[in-house]
Design an enzyme around this catalytic site. Structure first.
Site, short mmCIF file in Angstrom:
data_model
loop_
_atom_site.label_atom_id
_atom_site.label_comp_id
_atom_site.label_asym_id
_atom_site.label_seq_id
_atom_site.Cartn_x
_atom_site.Cartn_y
_atom_site.Cartn_z
N LYS A 100 56.98 2.32 -14.79
CA LYS A 100 56.69 1.36 -16.48
C LYS A 100 55.98 1.66 -17.42
O LYS A 100 56.72 1.61 -18.23
CB LYS A 100 55.72 0.18 -15.13
N GLN A 146 49.09 -3.03 -10.05
CA GLN A 146 49.74 -2.95 -9.40
C GLN A 146 49.69 -3.57 -7.52
O GLN A 146 48.54 -3.42 -7.44
CB GLN A 146 50.17 -1.98 -9.17
N ASP A 192 52.65 -9.97 -15.75
CA ASP A 192 53.40 -10.21 -14.75
C ASP A 192 53.47 -11.85 -14.42
O ASP A 192 54.14 -12.45 -12.94
CB ASP A 192 52.34 -10.23 -13.54
N1 GUN Z 1 54.72 -4.75 -6.52
C1 GUN Z 1 55.58 -4.74 -6.38
N2 GUN Z 1 56.20 -6.00 -7.46
C2 GUN Z 1 55.18 -6.26 -8.47
C3 GUN Z 1 55.07 -7.01 -9.15
O1 GUN Z 1 56.12 -7.00 -9.91
N3 GUN Z 1 54.12 -6.87 -10.12
C4 GUN Z 1 53.46 -6.00 -9.54
N4 GUN Z 1 52.42 -5.90 -10.23
N5 GUN Z 1 53.07 -5.52 -8.28
C5 GUN Z 1 54.05 -5.25 -7.90
#
Ligand code: GUN
Length: 280
Positions: free
Chosen positions: A47, A91, A114
């Protein structure tokens, strides 16, 4: 037809970078990670790399694996108050001692890139989303890029998670599909799948969907990320199913890159919305 998420994501990231450069804005994303789960560390790193590529600034807050709910809340609160941060991504999964719902609810909805905050999920369910979760929104973008209109189609979503299944169903309803959500307690998954025009699978079981379960006209979107013998594979038995159906996403190179591209798009959207409210 192979639906090439890698190609579409690259194209969209390039366009996004141009848009950001032309906007005069400098969007910033903050990620928060607690613990040292290798998969989470890798995702967060990806990311940040994408941020760099599209000229989004990013900071990363790394907390110890034994962090309490209060400690994570303190971090979120600080980022909420920081006017230089437009988007906050915590996350998941968080360490088992941390109350995930409390953390998600603490993120300011306008910084919730998110799209997991109940406010944003509620708006999505109401049919007027601001921030939708990145994976299902990325799936919708892929469908659009390939001129696959869900309107009037039978869509079957497998899985009911907050990050994939539930928002995916809402997005497909908003796009006028007839949506069925299947999960671990569904009685006869194969017969549900057989009737589907669009299948979105986010169950996390390697090669679980086989060619006999799907029809020839189906569009199959594989959100699964599974590791088998050190290799990445989806929920769909790609080799056999791709021979039969109208269109399918590969794993890797399908939905995964779209999730990250969508996070970048959501972050720019947050920055634009926040800049509108700033008095010059
Ligand atoms: N863990 C797995 N997929 C995601 C996501 O799309 N966002 C976040 N914050 N954590 C994740």
């Amino acid at each position: 037809m192979i639906i090439d998420g890698k190609r579409v994501s690259e194209k969209r990231l390039e366009l996004l970078k141009e848009e950001i450069d032309e906007s005069g804005l400098y969007p910033r994303l903050a990620t928060v990670i607690a613990g040292d789960n290798p998969a989470s560390l890798l995702y967060v790193q990806m990311k940040h790399r994408a941020c760099e590529r599209v000229h989004i600034g990013s900071i990363s807050v790394t907390l110890p694996g034994d962090s309490t709910t209060a400690k994570v809340l303190e971090t979120v609160d600080r980022l909420n108050k920081d006017p230089d941060i437009n988007g906050i991504l915590v996350q998941l999964p968080l360490p088992s001692g941390v109350e995930t719902e409390k953390i998600i609810e603490a993120i300011l909805p306008e910084k919730d890139v998110d799209g997991f905050h109940p406010f944003n999920l509620g708006k999505l369910l109401g049919g007027y989303p601001t921030f939708a979760p990145c994976t299902p929104l990325g799936v919708m973008t892929l469908l659009k890029e390939y001129n696959i209109d869900p309107a009037g189609k039978r869509a079957v979503v497998i899985g009911r998670s907050i990050d994939v299944g539930r928002p995916m169903a809402a997005l497909l309803i908003n796009a006028d599909a007839t949506v069925t959500v299947c999960h671990s307690r569904t009685k006869d998954l194969a017969s549900e799948l057989k009737r589907a025009d669009i299948i979105v699978s986010g169950i996390g079981k390697a090669r679980f969907i086989t060619a006999d379960m799907v029809n020839e006209n189906a569009v199959v979107i594989d959100v699964g990320i599974n590791h088998v013998d050190g290799k990445l594979c989806g929920d769909v038995d790609f080799a056999a199913v791709s021979e039969k159906v109208a269109a399918i996403t590969p794993v890797p190179g399908g939905v995964g890159p779209m999730t990250i591209a969508t996070l970048m798009e959501n972050t720019f959207k947050a920055a634009k919305m926040q800049s509108c409210r700033t008095v010059p």
